[in-house]
Motif scaffolding. Sequence first.
Motif, mmCIF file in Angstrom:
data_model
loop_
_atom_site.group_PDB
_atom_site.id
_atom_site.type_symbol
_atom_site.label_atom_id
_atom_site.label_comp_id
_atom_site.label_asym_id
_atom_site.label_seq_id
_atom_site.Cartn_x
_atom_site.Cartn_y
_atom_site.Cartn_z
ATOM 1 N N GLU A 92 0.934 -1.190 -0.106
ATOM 2 C CA GLU A 92 -0.056 -0.089 -0.150
ATOM 3 C C GLU A 92 1.063 1.215 -0.052
ATOM 4 O O GLU A 92 1.820 1.252 0.851
ATOM 5 N N PRO A 93 0.741 2.258 -0.858
ATOM 6 C CA PRO A 93 1.216 3.628 -0.713
ATOM 7 C C PRO A 93 1.177 4.321 0.571
ATOM 8 O O PRO A 93 0.129 3.808 1.154
ATOM 9 N N SER A 94 2.229 4.772 1.054
ATOM 10 C CA SER A 94 2.026 5.541 2.395
ATOM 11 C C SER A 94 2.194 6.842 1.977
ATOM 12 O O SER A 94 2.933 7.365 1.315
ATOM 13 N N ILE A 95 1.684 7.826 3.091
ATOM 14 C CA ILE A 95 1.975 9.307 3.244
ATOM 15 C C ILE A 95 2.551 9.420 4.367
ATOM 16 O O ILE A 95 1.913 9.290 5.617
ATOM 17 N N ARG A 96 3.366 10.374 4.478
ATOM 18 C CA ARG A 96 3.968 11.101 5.596
ATOM 19 C C ARG A 96 4.000 12.516 5.582
ATOM 20 O O ARG A 96 4.484 12.967 4.436
#
Length: 109
Positions: A92-96
């Motif tokens: 899954e793509p992740s966002i920080r």
Amino acid sequence: MQLAVREALANALIHADYQDPRGLTIEKRSHQLYITNPGCFRVEPSSALAGGISDARNPGLSELFRLVGVGQRAGSGLPQIQAVWRLQGWEEPSIREDMRPGATCLRLT
């Protein structure tokens, strides 16, 4: 996958804070792509991931990209990217979000 990466790049440009001197960065590391733009989310990240809600920092760019066929509608970018990654069976793509200095990073693996 190309459409999802194109959407990720368009999102980074549309939501970037161009008053910040750092600019947008794109890094390729092994099997990961990091797209980081200056500026934090203007909506809750969970809402952005769920879709349907957008508050473009640069609405003129948003309209320009929509007119040339990049990005379908406001608030659909992140869910579209996630759907492509799920379909491929990838992580899954992740966002920080970094508050100091304000920046948002999307990691695609």
